[in-house]
Design a protein around this motif. Sequence first.
Motif, PDB file in Angstrom:
ATOM      1  N   CYS A 170      -5.950   1.348  -6.323  1.00  0.00           N
ATOM      2  CA  CYS A 170      -5.228   1.143  -5.208  1.00  0.00           C
ATOM      3  C   CYS A 170      -6.524   0.720  -3.984  1.00  0.00           C
ATOM      4  O   CYS A 170      -6.493  -0.085  -3.189  1.00  0.00           O
ATOM      5  N   ILE A 175      -4.956  -1.526  -1.297  1.00  0.00           N
ATOM      6  CA  ILE A 175      -3.620  -1.316  -1.099  1.00  0.00           C
ATOM      7  C   ILE A 175      -3.369  -0.012  -0.372  1.00  0.00           C
ATOM      8  O   ILE A 175      -3.710   1.163  -0.664  1.00  0.00           O
ATOM      9  N   LYS A 181       1.958   1.463  -2.581  1.00  0.00           N
ATOM     10  CA  LYS A 181       1.360   2.311  -3.935  1.00  0.00           C
ATOM     11  C   LYS A 181       2.472   2.849  -4.573  1.00  0.00           C
ATOM     12  O   LYS A 181       2.172   3.032  -5.878  1.00  0.00           O
TER      13      LYS A 181
END
Length: 231
Positions: A170, A175, A181
């Motif tokens: 991530c 993200i 997520k």
Amino acid sequence: MKDFFMNSIYFGIFLTLISYALGIVISKKTKFFLFSPLIVSIVLCIAFLVAAKIPYESYAAGANFIACLLTPATVCLAIPLYEQVEKLKENWLAVLCGILCGVVVNLVLIFLFCLLFKMEHTEYVSLLGKSLTTAIALGITEELNGIIPVIVVMVVLTGNLGNLFAVQVCKIFRITEPVAKGVAIGTASHALGTSKAIEIGEVEGAMSGLSIGIAGILTVILAPVFAGLIP
């Protein structure tokens, strides 16, 4: 002592709980993401069984009692989802599209890699359920006449990789949206990944738990279609 361990149904339970407790301690002490309690406990269990020359069957006789808790534990993931139901209502289309894309990409990549490595049909269908929770993955593999030990190993490996590297992935791809997520982690790495998502945040955990179920349903529908691509 070895005979005592082999003949006691409590041995598997005891070893599992002690190994996981040690894993938590080691993880907190080192604060290194590779020393996940799950990974540490697996390594410790294997090391003890090999060192003591205790058959896996003796360990599993007791450990299976803990495995029986997997289904109710998965069902309990509905609790954080209920608490975040408003967030789901706001993002239901994005969530559904995200899970669908994740499932399709997963199946396509498995197909392409199996072509690349020239795998046969039996091995190919044994990989299609790798990103699903164990109960669904076993059902799909049995239905497609795949190899059960292969899918079991792949499910464990996929889940542990998700648990280990979810946060790092991530960060690499920047993200930051909690819903994104959770959907990514749950779709890619089922319950083991979801345990990490719950650690990250309530929204991430709720969306990840939801993704497990929807990804399972979509894979059940699409897997037979993809299974026919390699005769």
